[in-house]
Enzyme design. Structure first.
Site, mmCIF file in Angstrom:
data_model
loop_
_atom_site.group_PDB
_atom_site.id
_atom_site.type_symbol
_atom_site.label_atom_id
_atom_site.label_comp_id
_atom_site.label_asym_id
_atom_site.label_seq_id
_atom_site.Cartn_x
_atom_site.Cartn_y
_atom_site.Cartn_z
ATOM 1 N N GLY A 1 4.714 -7.573 14.182
ATOM 2 C CA GLY A 1 5.883 -8.164 14.833
ATOM 3 C C GLY A 1 5.671 -9.553 15.392
ATOM 4 C CD GLU B 1 0.838 -1.142 11.830
ATOM 5 O OE1 GLU B 1 0.098 -0.507 11.062
ATOM 6 O OE2 GLU B 1 1.900 -0.681 12.312
ATOM 7 N N GLY C 1 2.563 -8.404 9.370
ATOM 8 C CA GLY C 1 2.966 -8.681 7.993
ATOM 9 C C GLY C 1 3.430 -10.127 7.899
ATOM 10 N NE ARG C 2 9.429 -11.647 9.896
ATOM 11 C CZ ARG C 2 10.483 -11.394 9.107
ATOM 12 N NH1 ARG C 2 10.888 -12.311 8.259
ATOM 13 N NH2 ARG C 2 11.128 -10.251 9.180
ATOM 14 C CB CYS D 1 30.556 -15.403 -8.195
ATOM 15 S SG CYS D 1 30.014 -16.039 -9.769
ATOM 16 C CE1 TYR E 1 8.917 -7.283 5.871
ATOM 17 C CE2 TYR E 1 8.066 -9.152 7.102
ATOM 18 C CZ TYR E 1 8.088 -7.791 6.838
ATOM 19 O OH TYR E 1 7.276 -6.967 7.556
HETATM 20 C C1 LIG Z 1 7.196 -3.822 9.209
HETATM 21 C C2 LIG Z 1 6.115 -3.218 9.983
HETATM 22 C C3 LIG Z 1 5.013 -3.982 10.373
HETATM 23 C C4 LIG Z 1 4.912 -5.460 10.123
HETATM 24 O O1 LIG Z 1 5.878 -6.148 10.857
HETATM 25 P P1 LIG Z 1 5.905 -7.764 10.835
HETATM 26 O O2 LIG Z 1 7.104 -8.098 11.645
HETATM 27 O O3 LIG Z 1 6.024 -8.155 9.415
HETATM 28 O O4 LIG Z 1 4.632 -8.233 11.438
HETATM 29 C C5 LIG Z 1 3.991 -3.350 11.034
HETATM 30 N N1 LIG Z 1 4.050 -2.027 11.307
HETATM 31 C C6 LIG Z 1 5.094 -1.258 10.951
HETATM 32 C C7 LIG Z 1 5.093 0.166 11.282
HETATM 33 C C8 LIG Z 1 6.164 -1.826 10.287
HETATM 34 O O5 LIG Z 1 7.208 -1.069 9.966
#
Ligand SMILES: *Cc1c(COP(=O)(O)O)cnc(C)c1O
Length: 412
Positions: free
Chosen positions: A236, A272, A274-275, A351, A380
Site C-alpha cells: 500500500g 508486501e 506491489g505498486r 468509441c 496495475y
Molecule cells: C494488492 C495487495 C498488496 C499490494 O498492494 P500495493 O498497493 O500494490 O502495494 C499487498 N497485499 C495484499 C493482500 C494485496 O491485496
C-alpha cells in the site's frame, strides 16, 4: 521524474508505427529502485513483491535478487510465479480461495497461507489433513483491524476497520486462534498475523498502521499463551500520479520498521508492496494519430488507449506523460494535423468518452506523428485493462536492460 529513461526514449522513437503502442520496461531502472528499497529496510524485515501489481515474467525475475519472496492472490498467480521464479518463497493470500486452489497450493509447497476467514481455515485444515497429513502448514491469519492512528481515521483510502470482504473480523480472532492452537488442526501451524489495510499511504501513516497491527497481534497471541513469530503488515505504499517526482519515503519507513523490530526482538516483520516497487519502471509509448479542435479545445487521438492502460480511468487521474516530437519528414500526401493551442487532451481509439489518458497536457505544437510516452505504467496498467474491447491490436512489450533488451509481442 516520469521522463522516459534514455533506453526507453530511444526505443519509443525507433519502433516502427505498427509496433506501437508499446509497453517499455526499463529493467535496469527497476533493479536500481528495488536495490534502494531493499537497502532502506532493516535486516529483520522481509520484502515480498505482490505479484498482482505486474506479473510479467521478466519483472518477477528482475526483482529476484532484492525480494525474499512473492505474494500471490490466486491459483493462477501461484502457478505462474512458481514456474517463473522456481524455488522462491510464496505467500498465498486473497479472498474466495477455492478448494482446488488450496489443494494446488498445498501440492506446490506454498510457504505461507494467508487465511481470510474461519470457513477458509476449516477448509485448509480439512484439505491439509487429506493431502498433506504429515505437513506443518505455516498460517498467517489476515485481520481487518481497526486503525488506531489518527492519521488514518479520515483517510478515504483506509480500508481497515471498515466493513469489507477482506480478512477476518477481529471479533473472530479468538475462535480462529483456538482452532489453530487447540490441537484440532495438527497440520496447521499458526505463525502470525497478516494485515493489508489500505493503499496509497505515506511512510508515517504506514508506520502508524504497522505499529497498531503489531501491538494488536502481540496482545492476541499473548491471550492464547502463544509466541508470535511473524507479522506481515502488507503493502500500500503510495505512488503519487499527480506528482510522480515525489516518492514514498523508504528511508523513513525503513527507520521506523527498525525501531519496531528493535522493540520486539524475535519478531519477524514482512511487507508486501506491489505498486511502489514496479510502477516507475514502465512506460506506455504510442503515437499521435490525429489532432483536432473541438468546441474550443484540442484533442489528440493516440494509437491505443485505456483498453491497454486503464489506470487513469480507474483512478480518475491524468497519466503523467512526455511528448517525444518527431521531426522526420511526414511520409503521407495529406497534411499533418497540428494543435492550435498549448493544452491538449490525449485520448485513445475507443468509441467512448471515458477513453481519456490525460487532460489538458501542455503540448504546444503537438502534431500527428509525434510520439508520447506515458510514465508510471509499470504497475496495475496492462494487466488490469480490458484488452478486447473494440478489438484493436495489442501493444508490443519490450524489456530493456542497459540500452539493449528483448522485445516480445503479446501472442494471440
Ligand atoms: C494488492 C495487495 C498488496 C499490494 O498492494 P500495493 O498497493 O500494490 O502495494 C499487498 N497485499 C495484499 C493482500 C494485496 O491485496
Amino acid at each position: 521524474m516520469t521522463a522516459p529513461t534514455a533506453a526507453v526514449r530511444e526505443r519509443a522513437l525507433a519502433l516502427p508505427g505498427d509496433q506501437l503502442p508499446a509497453y517499455l520496461y526499463d529493467l535496469a531502472a527497476l533493479r536500481d529502485h528495488a536495490a534502494r528499497v531493499r537497502a532502506a529496510l532493516p535486516e529483520r524485515v522481509e520484502l515480498y513483491y505482490a505479484a498482482k501489481a505486474n506479473p510479467e515474467p521478466e519483472i518477477l525475475a528482475a526483482l529476484g535478487p532484492y525480494v525474499d519472496g512473492y505474494e500471490v492472490s490466486s491459483g493462477g498467480e501461484l502457478a505462474h510465479v512458481r514456474a517463473t521464479v522456481p524455488g522462491r518463497p510464496l505467500a498465498f493470500g486473497g479472498p474466495g480461495k477455492t478448494p482446488a486452489e488450496i489443494t494446488a497450493a498445498l501440492a506446490a509447497g506454498t510457504e505461507r497461507f494467508h487465511v481470510e476467514s474461519v470457513c477458509e481455515l476449516r477448509m485448509l485444515a480439512a484439505l491439509a489433513a487429506r493431502t498433506a497429513p504429515d505437513a506443518r502448514i505455516p498460517v498467517l491469519l489476515r485481520f481487518n483491524l481497526p486503525l488506531a492512528a489518527d492519521s488514518l481515521e479520515d483517510s478515504s483510502l483506509a480500508m481497515g476497520g471498515r466493513p469489507s470482504p477482506f480478512g477476518l473480523d477481529p471479533a473472530e480472532a479468538d475462535e480462529a486462534v483456538r482452532l489453530l492452537t487447540d490441537g484440532s488442526c495438527p497440520q496447521l501451524e499458526w505463525r502470525g498475523v497478516h494485515a493489508h489495510l489500505a493503499s496509497g499511504l505515506d511512510a508515517p501513516q504506514l508506520l502508524d498502521a504497522a505499529e497498531s497491527i503489531v501491538t494488536w497481534s502481540l496482545a492476541l497471541a499473548g491471550r492464547h499463551g502463544h509466541r508470535l513469530a511473524e507479522v506481515n503488515v502488507g503493502g500500500g505504499m503510495a505512488v503519487d500520479y499527480a506528482d510522480p517526482g515525489t516518492r514514498f519515503d523508504w528511508a523513513a519507513y525503513g527507520a521506523g520498521l527498525a525501531r519496531l523490530t528493535d522493540a520486539h526482538p524475535g519478531l519477524l516483520l514482512r511487507i508486501e508492496p506491489g505498486r511502489a516497487l514496479t510502477a516507475y519502471c514502465g512506460w506506455y509509448a504510442t503515437e499521435v494519430l490525429d489532432v483536432k479542435h473541438s468546441h474550443g479545445e484540442e484533442f489528440a487521438v493516440v494509437r491505443g488507449g485505456t483498453h491497454h492502460l486503464r489506470t487513469p480511468a480507474t483512478k480518475g487521474h491524468d497519466q503523467p506523460c512526455t511528448v517525444l516530437p518527431v521531426s522526420a519528414p511526414w511520409p503521407h500526401p495529406w497534411p499533418r494535423s497540428t494543435a492550435r493551442q498549448d493544452r491538449v487532451t490525449l485520448t485513445g481509439q475507443l468509441c467512448t468518452p471515458k477513453d481519456v489518458l490525460a487532460r489538458q497536457v501542455h503540448a504546444p505544437g503537438l502534431r500527428a506523428g509525434d510520439r508520447v510516452a506515458f510514465g508510471v505504467t509499470g504497475a496495475y496498467a496492462w494487466n488490469i485493462s480490458h484488452h478486447d474491447f473494440l478489438m484493436h491490436p495489442r501493444p508490443t512489450f519490450h524489456f530493456l536492460a542497459g540500452g539493449t533488451g528483448s522485445g516480445r509481442t503479446e501472442a494471440s
